[in-house]
Design a protein around this motif. Sequence first.
Motif, short mmCIF file in Angstrom:
data_model
loop_
_atom_site.label_atom_id
_atom_site.label_comp_id
_atom_site.label_asym_id
_atom_site.label_seq_id
_atom_site.Cartn_x
_atom_site.Cartn_y
_atom_site.Cartn_z
N ALA A 1 0.86 -1.25 0.00
CA ALA A 1 0.11 -0.04 0.02
C ALA A 1 0.80 1.15 -0.11
CB ALA A 1 -0.81 -0.12 1.18
N PHE A 2 1.77 1.15 0.90
CA PHE A 2 2.67 2.39 1.04
C PHE A 2 3.44 2.77 -0.35
CE2 PHE A 2 6.86 4.36 2.30
CZ PHE A 2 6.52 5.59 2.85
N LEU A 3 4.09 1.39 -0.99
CA LEU A 3 4.59 1.86 -2.22
C LEU A 3 3.73 2.33 -3.30
CD1 LEU A 3 7.37 1.76 -3.74
CD2 LEU A 3 7.05 -0.68 -4.13
N ALA A 4 2.75 1.18 -3.34
CA ALA A 4 1.86 1.77 -4.45
C ALA A 4 1.36 2.82 -4.77
CB ALA A 4 0.82 0.84 -4.61
N TRP A 5 0.69 3.48 -3.31
CA TRP A 5 0.03 4.84 -3.50
C TRP A 5 1.01 5.96 -3.54
CZ3 TRP A 5 -4.59 4.22 -5.03
CH2 TRP A 5 -5.41 3.32 -4.73
N SER A 6 2.25 5.82 -3.22
CA SER A 6 3.38 6.63 -3.35
C SER A 6 3.61 6.85 -4.68
CB SER A 6 4.48 6.31 -2.43
OG SER A 6 4.42 6.45 -1.13
N LEU A 7 3.92 5.75 -5.41
CA LEU A 7 4.01 5.74 -6.89
C LEU A 7 3.11 6.54 -7.59
CD1 LEU A 7 5.67 2.35 -7.36
CD2 LEU A 7 6.90 4.47 -7.70
N VAL A 8 1.76 6.13 -7.38
CA VAL A 8 0.73 6.83 -7.85
C VAL A 8 0.68 8.47 -7.77
CG1 VAL A 8 -1.82 7.15 -7.81
CG2 VAL A 8 -0.91 4.85 -7.96
N GLY A 9 0.93 8.56 -6.48
CA GLY A 9 1.29 10.21 -6.19
C GLY A 9 2.18 10.87 -6.85
N SER A 10 3.26 10.29 -6.88
CA SER A 10 4.58 10.68 -7.70
C SER A 10 4.36 10.92 -9.21
CB SER A 10 5.87 9.95 -7.46
OG SER A 10 5.61 8.65 -7.58
N THR A 11 3.82 9.77 -9.72
CA THR A 11 3.42 10.03 -11.32
C THR A 11 2.35 11.14 -11.58
OG1 THR A 11 3.30 7.58 -11.39
CG2 THR A 11 2.26 8.77 -12.92
N THR A 12 1.56 11.34 -10.50
CA THR A 12 0.54 12.41 -10.68
C THR A 12 1.41 13.65 -10.78
OG1 THR A 12 -1.38 11.25 -9.66
CG2 THR A 12 -1.52 13.68 -9.99
N VAL A 13 2.18 13.95 -9.68
CA VAL A 13 3.14 15.02 -9.62
C VAL A 13 3.97 15.50 -10.80
CG1 VAL A 13 5.03 16.21 -8.46
CG2 VAL A 13 3.25 15.05 -7.06
N LEU A 14 4.69 14.36 -11.18
CA LEU A 14 5.36 14.53 -12.50
C LEU A 14 4.80 14.78 -13.85
CD1 LEU A 14 8.21 11.94 -11.80
CD2 LEU A 14 8.32 14.64 -11.19
N ALA A 15 3.55 14.06 -14.03
CA ALA A 15 2.67 14.27 -14.94
C ALA A 15 2.22 15.65 -15.19
CB ALA A 15 1.62 13.14 -15.10
N VAL A 16 1.57 16.28 -13.93
CA VAL A 16 1.30 17.56 -13.93
C VAL A 16 2.10 18.57 -14.30
CG1 VAL A 16 0.34 19.40 -12.27
CG2 VAL A 16 -0.65 16.95 -12.16
N ILE A 17 3.48 18.38 -13.83
CA ILE A 17 4.44 19.21 -14.23
C ILE A 17 4.87 19.03 -15.73
CG2 ILE A 17 7.16 19.84 -13.69
CD1 ILE A 17 6.66 18.88 -10.94
#
Length: 308
Positions: free
Chosen positions: A42-58
Motif C-alpha cells: 500500500a505504501f509503495l503503490a500509493w506513493s508511486l501513484v502520487g509521484s506519477t501524478t506530480v510529475l505528469a502535472v509538471i
Amino acid sequence: MTTPTESNWVIPLAFLLATGVFLGLSTNLAKIAAGVGLEPLAFLAWSLVGSTTVLAVIGAVRHRLPPINARTIEYFVVSGLVSVAVPNLLSFAAVPRVGAGFVALSIAFPPLFTYLGALLLGMEEFQTRRAAGVAFALGGAALLAALKLSEPDADAFWIVTTLTAPVLLAVGNIYRTLRWPEGAAPDELAPGMLAASGLMLLVVGAITGVLLGGVSRFSLVVPTENIVPVLLIIAQTLTFSCMYLLFFFLQKHGGPIYLSLLGSVGAVVGVPIAVFLLGEAPPQGLAIGGLLIALGVGLLTFGDPQAS
C-alpha cells in the motif's frame, strides 16, 4: 546519450549526491510507515501513484509529457518492473525484519553487477581506475553486509531477499541505457516509468485481495485512524518525485556504471538517518565500509564518468 567533457564531472556528481539523499530518505520513510501499520504494498503503490501524478502535472504544464508508442510502452513497463516495483517492494517488505540501515546498505551492491554487464555487452572497455572504483564501492558494501549476516539474530531469509534487489537494479541500469527511446528527454521518461510501476502494484494488490481474501501484507488499504499514514505517503510521494526525476538526469549525464553508485551514496545517507533519527544500532564496520564506498565514488567521479 550525452557524453560530458573532463570539466563536466561536477554535473553527474551533483545529480549523484542529490539523488542519493532522496534514496536514503526513502528507505527510512519505509521503516516509519511499517511502524504505523502501513503495509509495504500500500505504501509503495500509493506513493508511486502520487509521484506519477506530480510529475505528469509538471510535464503537462511544461508541455513535456512522455511520448506514447510501442517502444516507450515497453521501456516504461520493463524499467518500471525491474527498477522500481519489484526492488522497492522487496526492500520495503524487508525493512521491519532487517532494519532500514541494512536495506540502505544493500542498495550499494549494483556497481559490480552493472559494470560486469556493461563489459560483457561491450558498452564499456576495461579501465583500471573505473574497475578499482567499482571494486572499492562494492567492497565497502560487502563488508557491511557480511558483518550483518554474522550477527547472532540475523534473519538469513530476509537478508538474502534484501540482496536480491540490487541484482534487479543492475539489470535495470543496463536495460534503460540500451533501450533509451531515441530523442526522449529524462523528464519525459520518469513519469512513464513510475506510472507503469504504480499500475503493476495496484493490479497485484487488487488480484491478491480477491484471491487471498484481503491478507494484510497484500492490502492496498491505508489506515485512517490518524493522519500519519497519509502524511507519510505524501512525504514518500515528494521523495519519489524528486528522486526519480533526478535519477534519469543522472543516467543521461553519467551512464549506467556511474548511476549504479547511487546505492552506495544512498547507503551513506540512509544509514546515519536510521541510526541517529530512528534509533537503530549502527552496523558493524560502518566507518571502514563508508570510507571504501566514498573512495569508490571518487575514483569513478573525477574525469569523465562515462569514459570507456
